[in-house]
Design a protein around this motif. Structure first.
Motif, mmCIF file in Angstrom:
data_model
loop_
_atom_site.group_PDB
_atom_site.id
_atom_site.type_symbol
_atom_site.label_atom_id
_atom_site.label_comp_id
_atom_site.label_asym_id
_atom_site.label_seq_id
_atom_site.Cartn_x
_atom_site.Cartn_y
_atom_site.Cartn_z
ATOM 1 N N THR A 40 0.836 -1.197 0.000
ATOM 2 C CA THR A 40 0.000 0.000 0.000
ATOM 3 C C THR A 40 0.871 1.247 0.000
ATOM 4 O O THR A 40 2.068 1.196 0.315
ATOM 5 N N ASP A 41 0.227 2.368 -0.372
ATOM 6 C CA ASP A 41 0.878 3.688 -0.362
ATOM 7 C C ASP A 41 2.165 3.707 -1.176
ATOM 8 O O ASP A 41 3.196 4.233 -0.747
ATOM 9 N N LEU A 42 2.119 3.135 -2.372
ATOM 10 C CA LEU A 42 3.283 3.193 -3.275
ATOM 11 C C LEU A 42 3.385 4.594 -3.873
ATOM 12 O O LEU A 42 2.421 5.081 -4.480
ATOM 13 N N TRP B 81 11.147 4.972 -5.046
ATOM 14 C CA TRP B 81 9.776 4.640 -4.656
ATOM 15 C C TRP B 81 9.761 3.981 -3.274
ATOM 16 O O TRP B 81 10.659 3.194 -2.947
ATOM 17 N N TRP C 203 6.924 2.213 -0.114
ATOM 18 C CA TRP C 203 5.598 1.622 0.097
ATOM 19 C C TRP C 203 5.499 1.066 1.515
ATOM 20 O O TRP C 203 6.501 1.056 2.248
ATOM 21 N N GLN D 125 11.012 -2.035 2.052
ATOM 22 C CA GLN D 125 9.918 -1.124 1.698
ATOM 23 C C GLN D 125 10.330 0.045 0.800
ATOM 24 O O GLN D 125 9.769 1.122 0.882
#
Length: 869
Positions: A583-585, A597, A599, A627
């Protein structure tokens, strides 16, 4: 000639089940009933045990328009612990209701009233003749009003036995089924009336639900003179006494769970006056004539034998009324006859095992007051009970009935000659009826025996079984598997009847199917066809979310006898679900040559790593806890797409991709300023920005750099596919925050137009590099685009000036609008096919495309604007 008597039980009238709908009072004849019956044994048991209460005789008045609605009300009453014994479609039910439940019924479903006292018959006129007659029966047989009408059975002076009343079908029709070779005579194992029963198996044992057709015969004077005429009082008396006689049987054995559904036909025409003719049951000048007339009038005449047509009628009504058995009563008016006898001395007779019985109104010395005793006796014959009086000449060893029981209470050749010598309804006369006498041998001849005293009669005392289809594939990543299977209750007691076709028949049906997971709580499964109401039933259920690992799923079935399956069908399934997605990439930093990037990992305990792809090419596995992924060696001012999916420790891959696109920074900076007016402004981005991200300005910068700061409150773009606006809001001194839900966006894009709201007049400064070539897809209808260029371009005659809106296919655009933020008006130019652009008349026109402006264009079809830098 000796007086002769016979009996049988079924009810359906000239007017059938009374209804005020399009079929009026002939519901069964219209053949429009839907088959509905829901057996709620579990709920009934739980509710009744939780709320024990003495049962009270009750009359239920319904406001129902069809049999399915009536059955739904019955199911509701049964779910509260009630028992319905007599059904007079469509409005009257009689049964026992627990006292504690009486107040729970009125006003629910279609229940108008629940009466425990005498009812006003006239108040039921709107519900039709049968409803009123049923109410009369209630008042007579439950409220004691029969005494005032001289309808109380009185044994003294005791009339003689109903001699010679038990008949055998001619031509051995039922035994060999060869008389007419009916195509219907094949066993239909899929039938629900009942399992393994054939065309002629209409009354094999007296257990369960019985449809009773009652036919009042009325001469029309075409051949014989019309002497007898039924009146409403006589009809009401007959129904009252028939109901009383059947009530007698239901009270004798509660384990049989008898219910009677009456199908009453009034004044069915016949060319003959039956009482003036001989009954002649085995000949051609009596009953064969008026029975054939009656069946023809009701629409049952396709077979050469009138017996077969009666069977056809009975199969029809037991199917439509959803009963197990059916029989017919032909009632002959004899009120004007001197002795109540047919010309040959008969007055009542029944065929052993059906299909019908015949009675006269007076029944010789019995009279209408004792018709219930006659019905009780003849009803025994319908379900294979033998005569026991001396002149019946039935030896002790003569066997009958499904259980093949000898007639060991017979008084032949003299009382006491057999093992038993007790009073019984099958010895005829009135006193056995009034004293409630039924011997053990007659009980078993009609099918009543409970050898193990467990409360379930032997014929019904079998267990259901189930098959659970194995879930495929196994192992599976589906952690909410849906199962299917089937349950059946088709074990049958062997048919030992010396008469009949000897089909092994069960009326057991599946009442409930349940499942459980790993020995937990049992949960009700869903019937595959909407209801559990037959001997073989499919079922389905979906197991709620299972944890990873191996689980055992079990099923069990309940049948209408009350027996639960004991050996549970089961399936073992292994769940191997992939982890949830990340989630939240998003990209947190970027430059001309790299994008970073980050996440959030999923919370699954068995999550192992994230597969990372860049522009469709696999790059790396990022293991749990890291992450982030930093893509390096990239090209400036270029879009890159990161694609991810998660994998667990067992190698299960989540097939849902989570993607994100970001652009590297441009090589050098160019600025462009746009003056914004207070209110709405329609703008575009005329160069390749250094940053396109709308977010925390301290982290990603601010592509919309305004003076004074915080003068913008929101920005919108138009999705030409969904035809919805998407939004991002500006938070003072922080940056941009996307709107909730799907109508949000977090990055600007070249070639788009944007609505921005300015709180005051201000200046917008954009920083980037010169734009590159760009193809912008256009959808049919309105599209909000931006002039992706630092130069103005003229809209005019394309052969002279060219076409800045180079669209493929050509002529796809019809018009273009821009918004004047000072005048707050739209300005327009129209496209003339194969010529070019022509400005609108008046001040709301424009003739050039300008950097920094957004434009609405209307497309007639899908197209592409090929923008060349």
């Amino acid at each position: 000639m000796q007086n002769q008597r016979a009996g049988r039980i079924m009810m359906k009238g000239k007017n059938g089940y009374e209804n005020q709908s399009a079929c009026d009072a002939r519901i069964l004849c219209c053949r429009s009933f839907l088959h509905i019956k829901i057996l709620l044994f579990v709920a009934m048991t739980v509710l009744f045990l939780a709320n024990p209460s003495a049962a009270t005789d009750s009359l239920i008045i319904l406001n129902s328009s069809n049999i399915p609605t009536m059955m739904q009300n019955i199911n509701y009453i049964e779910s509260l612990g009630g028992t319905i014994t007599h059904r007079f479609p469509l409005h009257i039910l009689i049964g026992d209701i627990p006292e504690s439940r009486l107040n729970n019924l009125t006003g629910h479903m279609n229940i108008v009233e629940v009466a425990t006292t005498a009812v006003d018959v006239s108040a039921l006129a709107k519900d039709g003749k049968t409803a009123q007659i049923a109410a009369n029966s209630w008042n007579d047989n439950y409220m004691g009003q029969a005494a005032g009408k001289d309808l109380i059975s009185i044994p003294a002076p005791e009339p003689g036995p109903i001699v010679g009343d038990m008949l055998i079908l001619p031509g051995n029709i039922k035994r060999t089924a060869t008389l007419t070779q009916l195509p219907d005579n094949q066993i239909n194992q899929a039938s629900i009336q009942p399992y393994m029963a054939g065309f002629y198996d209409t009354s094999e044992y007296m257990i369960g639900d019985v449809a009773v057709g009652i036919i009042f015969l009325e001469s029309n004077g075409l051949i014989d003179a019309n002497i007898e005429d039924w009146n409403s009082t006589e009809e009401s008396n007959v129904i009252s006494k028939i109901q009383a006689g059947l009530k007698w049987w239901a009270a004798k054995e509660p384990k049989a769970k008898l219910t009677f559904t009456y199908d009453i036909h009034y004044q069915i025409p016949t060319s003959y006056e039956p009482i003036t003719r001989p009954a002649n049951p085995s000949g051609a000048n009596g009953g064969s004539l008026w029975v054939a007339d009656a069946m023809s009038d009701l629409g049952y005449s396709k077979y050469p034998s009138y017996f077969d047509n009666v069977y056809d009628y009975e199969n029809s009504i037991r199917k439509l009324a959803d009963t197990d058995w059916a029989f017919t009563i032909f009632v002959v008016d004899s009120s004007k006859d001197s002795d109540g006898l047919f010309a040959d001395g008969y007055f009542a007779y029944a065929y052993l095992g059906g299909p019908f019985l015949v009675m006269t109104y007076d029944n010789d010395g019995y009279g209408i007051a004792n018709m219930d005793a006659v019905i009780a006796h003849e009803g025994g014959h319908i379900f294979y009970a033998l005569d026991q009086y001396t002149s019946a000449n039935s030896p002790c060893s003569e066997a009958s009935g499904y259980l093949g029981i000898q007639n060991q209470n017979s008084a032949y050749p003299f009382p006491g000659a057999c093992i038993s010598n007790v009073g019984s309804i099958m010895r005829s006369q009135v006193s056995p009826y009034t004293n409630g006498l039924l011997d053990a041998y007659a009980r078993e001849q009609v099918g009543w025996r409970d050898s193990n005293t467990n409360g379930i009669l032997d014929i019904m005392d079998f267990f259901p079984s189930s098959t659970l289809n194995a879930y495929i594939p196994d192992p599976t990543n589906d952690n909410t598997p849906t199962y299917t299977g089937s349950s059946s209750t088709i074990l049958t007691y062997p048919n030992m009847n010396p008469s009949g076709l000897k089909h092994n028949i069960t009326i057991n049906k599946i009442a409930n199917v349940q499942w459980r997971e790993d020995g937990g709580i049992w949960t009700i499964a869903s019937p595959a066809e909407g209801l559990f109401d037959s001997s073989i039933e499919g079922f389905t259920f979906t197991v709620p979310q299972l944890s990873d690992g191996t689980h055992t799923i079990e099923v069990r079935a309940l049948n209408t006898a009350g027996n639960w399956e004991t050996a549970y069908a089961n399936d073992t399934i292994t769940i191997e679900t992939p982890p949830d997605s990340i989630t939240d990439l998003h990209n947190t930093t970027y430059s001309q040559t790299y994008i970073n990037w980050t996440w959030n990992d999923p919370s699954n305990s068995d999550f192992d790593h994230v597969e990372v792809y860049l522009n469709g090419t696999f790059k790396i596995n990022v293991f749990k806890g890291l992450q982030f992924y930093n893509a390096t060696g990239l090209t400036p001012a270029t879009l890159y797409n990161i694609s991810t999916r998660t994998v667990d420790t067992a190698g299960n891959i989540n097939q849902t991709w989570v993607n994100k696109t970001a652009r590297t920074a441009p090589v050098s900076g160019t600025t462009y300023s746009i003056s914004l007016s207070s209110g709405w402004n329609l703008i575009s981005i005329p160069l390749n920005l250094s940053t396109w991200i709308l977010g925390d300005e301290s982290a990603v910068g601010n592509p919309l750099n305004v003076t004074p700061v915080n003068c913008l409150s929101s920005i919108y773009r138009f999705n030409s596919t969904s035809k919805l606006f998407e939004k991002s809001d500006h938070i003072t001194n922080w940056g941009w925050w996307p709107a909730a839900g799907p109508v949000k966006f977090t990055e600007l894009e070249p070639g788009r137009g944007y609505w921005v709201m300015a709180n005051i007049d201000c200046d917008l400064t954009l920083t980037g590099i010169a734009p590159s070539d760009l193809d912008i897809p256009l959808e049919p209808g309105w599209n909000l685009i931006g002039w992706y260029s630092m130069k103005e371009s003229v809209l005019g005659q394309e052969s002279v000036e060219g076409n800045p809106l180079n669209v493929t296919p050509s002529n796809s655009l019809t018009s273009i609008y821009r918004f004047n933020s000072t005048s707050k008006l739209f300005e327009k130019s129209d496209h003339i096919a194969d010529w070019g652009w022509w400005p609108a008349a008046g001040p709301v026109k424009f003739t050039e495309l300008e950097p920094g402006r957004g434009y609405w264009v209307n497309a007639t079809n899908e197209a592409v604007w090929r923008h060349k830098s």
